[in-house]
Scaffold this active site. Structure first.
Site: not given
Ligand code: BGC
Length: 854
Positions: A202, A235-237, A239
C-alpha cells in the site's frame, strides 16, 4: 475466477491457518503485525515461525544493507525490462533473481513496481515497466511468477496512484472510478488473479481523499473481496500513520518496525472494541500463510556470509543455513536481456551493426561513456560486484576483431552533485587501502566502531552503534587521503543531513547545518551538502575528514558522502571531443542521465539532457559522419540533434553488463531487441501530461484513460518516436491478419498474423495488435494495445503468430452500475510494429451480451 496461489516452491497452497490464539496472547499476535526492524518481520517460536527478511527490488536483490562485501547482481532497470516485450524472458530472469534472493536468505522481494509512467518526468518512471496497463500487467505477472517459482514471495507495488514522486507522501490522487479500473488497477488485478502475487504494498499517497494504507474500498472491497487476494497487504515504509483506520481498512503488516502506529495502540483498540479480534486473527493468518509459502515455518534461511545473512539471526533462533555463497544471476543471461532491452530508434543507411573491418579508429565520447548511470536512485539501488564499462568492452571487441583503435573523451559534464572522486584517488588513511575509513564516535569523541569502505558514499538503515542515528548525540566520520590528478581548483563536498564539518589535514575549514529534506529518501539520493574549494597541484595529497551529527528530526536511512571534483572546463572538454570525433571513423556518443538524475523521491524538472550534452552531440555529429548516439536514460529525454546523427540506440539504465551488451549490439553479435514501452516526446510543450505537481495537495488525473500514447493519439500529436517503436536489425513485412467471424461476449479474441523476415539476418519482431473500439467519444482512447507476440524467423521466412487479446479490452467500467459492461459493436483490430505503424486492419463485431466479462 479463483485466484491461483503463487507458483513453485513459494506457491504450495496452505490450508487456512489459524493463528492459534490459545498459543499467543493478543499482544503477541499484534506484535507480529509490525516489523521487528527495518527489514524483518517478527518471530513467534511458539508457532515455529522465524523472522522473514524483506529486500528491495526490483533491479536486484539488495539484502538488508548496501554492504560492499555482499554485492548483488544489478539488472537493467524495469523500463528496460518492459522494453523487451518478452514475458518468457522476463520470467526466466526473475526466476534467477528469486534464486539469488533465496540464496541470500531473503524471503520477500519488494518488487515489482507496476505503477504506470503517467508523466515522462516521473522520477521513478524508470522503475515501472510501461505507460500501458496491458504491457505492464503481462510483464509484471511474468516477473511475479519467476520470483515466486524460486521460493521467494513477490510484492507488487505501490497500490495505487503512486505514479509520481512530488509530495508522494501526502498527495491526493483524484482518479475517476472507471479510469482506476480500466487503467491503473488492471496490472495489479492481473498480478493478483493470474500470477498469485504473495504481497501487495500500500502506497504513501491518498486516492480520492483516503490514504492508501487506510483505503477500505480498494484494500478490502476490491483487492480482497472482489479479486480474492489471500496474501498480505504490507505498508510502504512508514506509510501507515494511523491505528484504527489502517487496521480496519485492510492493511496487514506495518513496516518498518519495531515502532509504528499499531503495537500497544492496536491492542487497546481491540480491547475497546474499535477493531475486532477476528480482524487481527485474519491478518495473522495471512502472515502465517505467507510464512508457509516461503518456508518460514519449516526451514531456516541460507547463511551466506552476506550482509543479509550475517544479520539474519537477530531473533535468537538457530541458523543452520547452507554454507555455500550467493547464487548470482548468470552473466550470459544478464548480457542477453540487456541487449534485448536496447531499442534501435534510428539507423540511417544501415550504419549499425558496425563492420569492424571498416573502422580504423572509434571515438567513444560522452559523460555517460566515462561514468555511465547503470541504475536509478532510491530503494532500488544495489551494489554490483563489477560493472562492465563501455571502454573496456569496446577495447575487447577491437582486440577480438580487427584491432581498431579506441579513444575516449568525456565531452562535457552533466552531473547534478559534486561527483564521487575517481576510483584510485582515495585511500584509507589508517590502513592505506584504496577507499575510505568510516568511524562511529560517541558524543565525547570516543571511538565506538570503525570500518573500511571502498567508496566515499556510505548508507545505513540499521547496524550503526546505538548512539549514532537521527536525534542521537554521536557522530559519523569519513576520512580519506585524496591524491589530486590535476592541478587547480577542486570542489570538496560533504553531504549528509545534520551538522556537518569539513577538515583538511586536521584543520576544520567549514561547518554548518544542512536542512532536513521533505522526503526521507532524499537523505540518501540527494543529501544536501556543504562545499569548500581547495587549490591543489597534481600529485599532491590531502587528508579530508567529514563529520556528521545526524539531525534531530531526520528520518530514513543515514547517509554520508564525500564528493571531490577538479574544476573542469566544459569548453575544453567539448573541443577535445570534437577533435577525437574528427580523427575517428566512427563516433559512439553516450549521453543521458547523471548519477541520481532519475531517482525515487524526486520528479525531474525538465526533459532536456543536463549540461551541454545536446551541444556535444551536435558538434560530434558535425565532425564525424558516422555518429552513433547511445542514450543512457531510464525515461524520455529530448533529442534535438536527432536528424543530424546516423543512429540512435536507447540503452536505458542498463545494469552491470552495460559495456558487454553495448559491444554485442554495436558489433551485431546481438540484435537490439527492444521496443519502446513509453512514448518519446518531440518536445515538452506537446506532452499530454508533462508534470505531476499537486495543486494544494491534490493531483488530478484529468487526462482520464488517455495515458501515454492514448493521449498522443487522441490529440493527434506527433511524438519523436511512438509507443512500440523499435527497429531491430532486420526488416519485416506484415502479410496477413485472420480473425474469427465474431466476438463472443466475455471471451478473449485470438488473431493470427503472418509476417515475413524481409531482411538479411535472422531476427525477432514484436507483433503488436491494437483495438479501436466502436464508440469513441471525449476522453475515450482511439486505440489501445490489445496484445502482442514475438515472431522469430530467418531471412526470407514467413511465420504465423497468434496474438491473444483479453476479453477485458472489450469491456468498459460502467461507473453508474459499478460493474464491467461488455461493449457491443464493431471493433477494428489493427496490427503492426508500433502504435503508429499499423499496416493490417480487420473488423470484428460483437453483439450485446450478458454476463459481464469480469
Ligand atoms: C519505497 C518502496 C521500498 C521501501 C523500502 C520506500 O521508500 O517507496 O518502494 O520498497 O521504501 O525500501
Amino acid at each position: 475466477m479463483n485466484p491461483p496461489e503463487p507458483g513453485g516452491q513459494a506457491g504450495s497452497v496452505s490450508p487456512p491457518v489459524r493463528p492459534a490464539d490459545d498459543q499467543l496472547s493478543l499482544a503477541a499476535r499484534v506484535r507480529l503485525l509490525t516489523g521487528s526492524d527495518s527489514w524483518r518481520t517478527g518471530a513467534a517460536p511458539e508457532l515455529g515461525l522465524r523472522q522473514m527478511t524483506t529486500s528491495d527490488g526490483p533491479s536486484g536483490a539488495r539484502g538488508v544493507s548496501l554492504d560492499e562485501n555482499a554485492p548483488s547482481t544489478c539488472l537493467p532497470c524495469p523500463s528496460a525490462i518492459g522494453a523487451t516485450w518478452d514475458p518468457d524472458l522476463v520470467e526466466r530472469v526473475a526466476r534467477e533473481l528469486g534464486t539469488e534472493a533465496r540464496s541470500k536468505g531473503i524471503d520477500i522481494l519488494l518488487a515489482p513496481t507496476i505503477n504506470l509512467m503517467r508523466t515522462p518526468l516521473g522520477g521513478r518512471g524508470f522503475e515501472c515497466f510501461s505507460e500501458d496497463p496491458l504491457l505492464t500487467g503481462q510483464i509484471g505477472a511474468a516477473y511475479v511468477r519467476g520470483v515466486q517459482a524460486a521460493g521467494v514471495a513477490a510484492t507488487v507495488k505501490h497500490f495505487i496512484g503512486n505514479d509520481s514522486e512530488t509530495e508522494r507522501w501526502t498527495y491526493d490522487a483524484r482518479i475517476a472510478p472507471g479510469v482506476l479500473r480500466e487503467v491503473y488497477l488492471w496490472p495489479f488485478e492481473v498480478c493478483v488473479r493470474d500470477a498469485g502475487t504473495a504481497l501487495v504494498m500500500a502506497s504513501y499517497n491518498k486516492v480520492n481523499g483516503v490514504p492508501m494504507t487506510e483505503h477500505r474500498g480498494l484494500l478490502t472491497e476490491i483487492l480482497r473481496d472482489e479479486w480474492g487476494f489471500t496474501g498480505v497487504v504490507i505498508s510502504d515504509w512508514s506509510a501507515a500513520r494511523s491505528t484504527v483506520p489502517t487496521a480496519t481498512g485492510g492493511l496487514d503488516l506495518v513496516m518498518p518496525g519495531p515502532d509504528g502506529p499499531w503495537g500497544d495502540l492496536l491492542v487497546r483498540a481491540v480491547e475497546a472494541g474499535a477493531v475486532s479480534e477476528a480482524l487481527v486473527d485474519d491478518k495473522v493468518a495471512r502472515l502465517l500463510r505467507l510464512a508457509d509459502r516461503v518456508g518460514a515455518r519449516t526451514r531456516t534461511p541460507a547463511a551466506t556470509g552476506t550482509g543479509a545473512a550475517r544479520q539474519a539471526g537477530s531473533d535468537g533462533s538457530p541458523r543452520t543455513g547452507r554454507a555455500e555463497g550467493p547464487r548470482y544471476i548468470g552473466q550470459d543471461l544478464l548480457r542477453a536481456v540487456t541487449a534485448a532491452s536496447f531499442v534501435l530508434l534510428r539507423n540511417q543507411s544501415g550504419v549499425l551493426p558496425l563492420d569492424p573491418g571498416s573502422i580504423g579508429r572509434l571515438a567513444l565520447i560522452g559523460p555517460n561513456a566515462v561514468r555511465p548511470s547503470i541504475q536509478g536512485g532510491g530503494s532500488v539501488t544495489v551494489r554490483p560486484a563489477r560493472v562492465r564499462m563501455p571502454a573496456e568492452s569496446l577495447t575487447d571487441l577491437a582486440e577480438a576483431t580487427t584491432g581498431f583503435a579506441v579513444t575516449v573523451a568525456q565531452g562535457c559534464r552533466n552531473e547534478l552533485a559534486v561527483p564521487l572522486p575517481p576510483t584510485g584517488s582515495l585511500h584509507d588513511p589508517v590502513t592505506g587501502e584504496p577507499g575510505v575509513r568510516i568511524e562511529f564516535r560517541g558524543p565525547g569523541g570516543d571511538l565506538l566502531a570503525a570500518e573500511h569502505a571502498s567508496t566515499s558514499s556510505g548508507l545505513w538503515w540499521d547496524g550503526t552503534p546505538d548512539q549514532i542515528g537521527w536525534g542521537r548525540p554521536g557522530t559519523l566520520t569519513l576520512l580519506a587521503r585524496f591524491r589530486a590528478e590535476a592541478s587547480g581548483e577542486h570542489t570538496i563536498s560533504a553531504a549528509g543531513v545534520g551538522d556537518l564539518a569539513i577538515a583538511i589535514d586536521g584543520h576544520e575549514i567549514a561547518a554548518g547545518r544542512t536542512p532536513v529534506p521533505d522526503d526521507p529518501v532524499q537523505s540518501m539520493v540527494a543529501p544536501p551538502d556543504l562545499q569548500v574549494t581547495a587549490d591543489l597541484t597534481a600529485g599532491s595529497q590531502i587528508t579530508v575528514t567529514i563529520t556528521l551529527r545526524p539531525a534531530s528530526d531526520g528520518a530514513g536511512p543515514l547517509a554520508i558522502r564525500l564528493g571531490i571534483a577538479s574544476a573542469q572546463d566544459d569548453d575544453a572538454l567539448l573541443a577535445e571531443a570534437e577533435r577525437a570525433a574528427a580523427a575517428a571513423d566512427v563516433a559512439v556518443v553516450v549521453v543521458g542521465s547523471p548519477e541520481m538524475g532519475e531517482t525515487e523521491g524526486m520528479d525531474r524538472a525538465t526533459l532536456a539532457l543536463p549540461g551541454r550534452q545536446d551541444e556535444l552531440v551536435a558538434r560530434v555529429a558535425a565532425a564525424c559522419q558516422r555518429t552513433i548516439v547511445v542514450v543512457n536514460a531510464g525515461m524520455p529525454v529530448l533529442m534535438p540533434w536527432l536528424d543530424q546523427v546516423s543512429a540512435v540506440l536507447w540503452a536505458w539504465l542498463p545494469g552491470q553488463e552495460f559495456g558487454a551488451a553495448l559491444a554485442d549490439v554495436l558489433a551485431g553479435r546481438a540484435e537490439p531487441g527492444g521496443r519502446l514501452p513509453v512514448t518519446l516526446p518531440a518536445d515538452e510543450a506537446s506532452c499530454p501530461v508533462l508534470h505531476a505537481i499537486p495543486d494544494d495537495g491534490v493531483l488530478r488525473y484529468d487526462e482520464g484513460a488517455l495515458v501515454g500514447y492514448r493521449g498522443y493519439d487522441a490529440a493527434e500529436i506527433a511524438p519523436a518516436f511512438p509507443f512500440g517503436h523499435g527497429l531491430g536489425y532486420t526488416r519485416w513485412t506484415y502479410d496477413g491478419l485472420r480473425l474469427p467471424p465474431g466476438l463472443a461476449a466475455g471471451q478473449d479474441l485470438v488473431v493470427e498474423v503472418d509476417v515475413t523476415n524481409a531482411g538479411a539476418r535472422s531476427g525477432r519482431e514484436v507483433v503488436q495488435a491494437y483495438v479501436e473500439p466502436p464508440a469513441g467519444g471525449p476522453g475515450r482512447p482511439v486505440r489501445v494495445l490489445g496484445g502482442f507476440a514475438s515472431a522469430e524467423a530467418d531471412p526470407g521466412k514467413r511465420v504465423t503468430v497468434g496474438v491473444r487479446i483479453p476479453a477485458r479490452v472489450f469491456a468498459r467500467w460502467d461507473e453508474t452500475a459499478g460493474q464491467w459492461a461488455w461493449q457491443p459493436g464493431q471493433y477494428r483490430i489493427r496490427v503492426g510494429s508500433s502504435s503508429r505503424v499499423l499496416p493490417l486492419t480487420a473488423a470484428v463485431t460483437s453483439g450485446p451480451a450478458e454476463p459481464s466479462p469480469a
